[in-house]
Design an enzyme around this catalytic site. Structure first.
Site, PDB file in Angstrom:
ATOM      1  N   GLY A 158      -4.971 -15.589   6.456  1.00  0.00           N
ATOM      2  CA  GLY A 158      -5.377 -16.547   5.544  1.00  0.00           C
ATOM      3  C   GLY A 158      -4.441 -17.372   5.164  1.00  0.00           C
ATOM      4  O   GLY A 158      -3.345 -17.941   6.114  1.00  0.00           O
ATOM      5  N   ILE A 160      -1.595 -16.869   3.062  1.00  0.00           N
ATOM      6  CA  ILE A 160      -0.381 -16.177   3.000  1.00  0.00           C
ATOM      7  C   ILE A 160       0.153 -16.007   4.456  1.00  0.00           C
ATOM      8  O   ILE A 160       1.185 -16.426   4.629  1.00  0.00           O
ATOM      9  CB  ILE A 160      -0.314 -15.095   2.168  1.00  0.00           C
ATOM     10  CG1 ILE A 160      -0.659 -15.652   0.581  1.00  0.00           C
ATOM     11  CG2 ILE A 160       1.131 -14.535   2.076  1.00  0.00           C
ATOM     12  CD1 ILE A 160      -0.839 -14.350  -0.244  1.00  0.00           C
ATOM     13  N   THR A 238       3.176  -7.060   1.808  1.00  0.00           N
ATOM     14  CA  THR A 238       3.156  -7.685   0.474  1.00  0.00           C
ATOM     15  C   THR A 238       1.870  -7.847   0.023  1.00  0.00           C
ATOM     16  O   THR A 238       1.616  -8.651  -1.045  1.00  0.00           O
ATOM     17  CB  THR A 238       3.661  -9.161   0.529  1.00  0.00           C
ATOM     18  OG1 THR A 238       3.219  -9.924   1.806  1.00  0.00           O
ATOM     19  CG2 THR A 238       5.333  -9.065   0.928  1.00  0.00           C
ATOM     20  N   SER A 239       0.781  -7.011   0.671  1.00  0.00           N
ATOM     21  CA  SER A 239      -0.395  -7.174   0.277  1.00  0.00           C
ATOM     22  C   SER A 239      -0.891  -6.003  -0.718  1.00  0.00           C
ATOM     23  O   SER A 239      -0.584  -6.492  -2.042  1.00  0.00           O
ATOM     24  CB  SER A 239      -1.268  -7.273   1.445  1.00  0.00           C
ATOM     25  OG  SER A 239      -1.302  -5.832   1.810  1.00  0.00           O
ATOM     26  N   ARG A 240      -1.410  -5.215  -0.366  1.00  0.00           N
ATOM     27  CA  ARG A 240      -1.649  -3.832  -1.278  1.00  0.00           C
ATOM     28  C   ARG A 240      -1.378  -2.656  -0.891  1.00  0.00           C
ATOM     29  O   ARG A 240      -1.528  -2.486   0.631  1.00  0.00           O
ATOM     30  CB  ARG A 240      -3.230  -3.755  -1.727  1.00  0.00           C
ATOM     31  CG  ARG A 240      -3.823  -4.909  -2.792  1.00  0.00           C
ATOM     32  CD  ARG A 240      -3.195  -4.841  -4.130  1.00  0.00           C
ATOM     33  NE  ARG A 240      -3.612  -5.765  -5.088  1.00  0.00           N
ATOM     34  CZ  ARG A 240      -2.921  -6.847  -5.241  1.00  0.00           C
ATOM     35  NH1 ARG A 240      -1.851  -7.110  -4.507  1.00  0.00           N
ATOM     36  NH2 ARG A 240      -3.613  -7.810  -6.130  1.00  0.00           N
ATOM     37  N   GLU A 269       1.187   2.246  -7.839  1.00  0.00           N
ATOM     38  CA  GLU A 269       1.902   1.960  -9.018  1.00  0.00           C
ATOM     39  C   GLU A 269       2.258   2.261 -10.208  1.00  0.00           C
ATOM     40  O   GLU A 269       1.073   2.323 -10.806  1.00  0.00           O
ATOM     41  CB  GLU A 269       1.831   0.187  -8.724  1.00  0.00           C
ATOM     42  CG  GLU A 269       2.246  -0.082  -7.344  1.00  0.00           C
ATOM     43  CD  GLU A 269       2.009  -1.852  -7.263  1.00  0.00           C
ATOM     44  OE1 GLU A 269       1.743  -2.465  -8.044  1.00  0.00           O
ATOM     45  OE2 GLU A 269       2.139  -2.060  -5.894  1.00  0.00           O
ATOM     46  N   HIS A 287       6.783  -5.031  -6.620  1.00  0.00           N
ATOM     47  CA  HIS A 287       5.899  -5.897  -6.618  1.00  0.00           C
ATOM     48  C   HIS A 287       6.083  -7.260  -7.438  1.00  0.00           C
ATOM     49  O   HIS A 287       5.430  -7.744  -8.277  1.00  0.00           O
ATOM     50  CB  HIS A 287       4.452  -5.288  -7.515  1.00  0.00           C
ATOM     51  CG  HIS A 287       3.129  -5.968  -6.977  1.00  0.00           C
ATOM     52  ND1 HIS A 287       1.999  -5.228  -6.928  1.00  0.00           N
ATOM     53  CD2 HIS A 287       2.764  -7.173  -6.462  1.00  0.00           C
ATOM     54  CE1 HIS A 287       1.066  -5.916  -6.613  1.00  0.00           C
ATOM     55  NE2 HIS A 287       1.387  -6.945  -6.298  1.00  0.00           N
TER      56      HIS A 287
HETATM   57  C1  GLV Z   1      -0.468  -9.866  -6.593  1.00  0.00           C
HETATM   58  O1  GLV Z   1      -0.413  -8.932  -5.898  1.00  0.00           O
HETATM   59  C2  GLV Z   1      -1.558 -10.884  -6.369  1.00  0.00           C
HETATM   60  O2  GLV Z   1      -2.558 -10.428  -5.961  1.00  0.00           O
HETATM   61  O3  GLV Z   1      -1.435 -12.074  -6.882  1.00  0.00           O
HETATM   62  C1  GLV Z   2      -4.384 -15.182   0.283  1.00  0.00           C
HETATM   63  O1  GLV Z   2      -4.160 -16.265  -0.810  1.00  0.00           O
HETATM   64  C2  GLV Z   2      -4.671 -15.351   1.430  1.00  0.00           C
HETATM   65  O2  GLV Z   2      -5.589 -16.110   1.918  1.00  0.00           O
HETATM   66  O3  GLV Z   2      -3.811 -15.038   2.389  1.00  0.00           O
END
Ligand code: GLV
Ligand code: GLV
Length: 330
Positions: A158, A160, A238-240, A269, A287
């Protein structure tokens, strides 16, 4: 007792958002503590509010939604909104908004910082120098992995994921991605190739995760996936945290099934999986994916703007469930 402010902000936030809300609604209530509200406090605090600006560390479940009977909008100060039960909010006619777009570059930079830090053993090097145990230049000290010309696998392409791919052009990387639909722009701009997940994990030297947390992506990386990855592979998340089975990751890093990992997010977390912090081949961030001054300011404006729009009777552009308004008064 004086009437409650119609607006609650669940934690002190930077940027102009608070000022925007004050201008529109007068006083706003902000969590006075330097910690999240407990679920009990949150349930009591949302009563009588019309709009709530909340964080990814607040669980907005059926219980909170029921307590927030007058609330029309929850604006999450994050792009991910897995902390909110969106289907339940929708059924109650409650809009949910997030902060897409504004944190794309900051988060892509964090993914790259982790990738490079793990590949080149930056934290180990810093620790060695500070310790006073460094004895001078050595031919085989802290040898790391090359980045240029290697294969980068993006799980999720997407906003990011695409921004991470764009940055890889400077290193002349071969880019693979998996995503439900083809991303033609990414293919044109970065020569990226869409592949199945099991192909991506086998062929990539670096794997960076950019999917939201959903029932489909939860635990997507487990024992079997780590076994399929190259022994030289480096995983960046860097997601979840819950997209990765952390116990399996610790095991894979300990046994050398994969070479390293860079993590910004965790399953539980701020707690860490047992053994994770003892490993040298991981870099652990608290995070901070979106944590730049400008980005956190823009997130503040976007979240506040969503509350203002919703309470003026509109549907914010950054609502994730615009259909919620059709459930109003039912
Ligand atoms: C941070 O983890 C966000 O989802 O913005
Ligand atoms: C989030 O902003 C994504 O679409 O990767």
């Amino acid at each position: 007792m004086s009437a409650r402010s119609p607006i609650l902000i669940t934690r002190k936030i930077p940027g102009r958002g608070v000022e925007m809300l004050r201008r529109e609604f007068g006083d706003v209530d902000i969590n006075p503590h330097d910690r999240p509200f407990t679920p009990e406090e949150l349930a009591a605090e949302v009563i009588g509010r019309r709009g709530v600006l909340c964080l990814l560390s607040d669980r907005i479940d059926g219980h909170i939604l029921a307590a927030a009977a007058d609330c029309q909008v929850f604006a999450n100060y994050a792009v991910g909104y897995d902390n909110i039960d969106v289907p339940k909010a929708t059924r109650r006619g409650v809009l949910v908004a997030n902060t897409p777009g504004v944190l794309t570059d900051a988060t892509a930079d964090t993914a790259w910082a982790l990738l490079m830090a793990v590949a080149r053993r930056i934290i180990e090097g810093d620790t060695l120098v500070r310790s006073g145990r460094w004895t001078g230049w050595k031919p085989a000290e802290l040898l790391g992995a090359d980045i240029a010309g290697q294969t980068l696998g993006l799980v999720g392409a997407g906003r990011i994921g695409s921004a991470v791919a764009k940055r890889s052009r400077g290193w002349g990387m071969n880019v693979l991605y998996c995503e439900e639909v083809r991303n033609h722009q990414l293919e044109a701009e970065c020569g990226a190739t869409r592949v199945e997940f099991d192909v991506l994990i086998r062929q990539s030297d670096f794997i960076s995760i950019h999917v939201p947390l959903t029932e489909k992506t939860r635990g997507m990386f487990g024992r079997e996936q780590f076994q399929a990855m190259k022994e030289s592979a480096i995983l960046v998340n860097t997601s979840r945290g819950l997209v990765v089975d952390e116990l399996a990751l610790v095991e894979a890093l300990r046994t050398g099934e994969i070479a390293g990992a860079g993590l910004d997010t965790y399953a539980n977390e701020p707690r860490l999986a047992p053994g994770l912090a003892e490993l040298d081949n991981v870099v652990l961030l608290p995070h901070i994916g979106s944590a730049t001054i400008r980005t956190r300011g823009r997130m503040s404006e976007l979240a506040a703007g969503a509350i203002i729009t919703a309470l003026r009777g509109g549907v914010p552009q950054n609502a994730v469930n615009p259909e919620a308004v059709e459930h109003r008064g039912k």
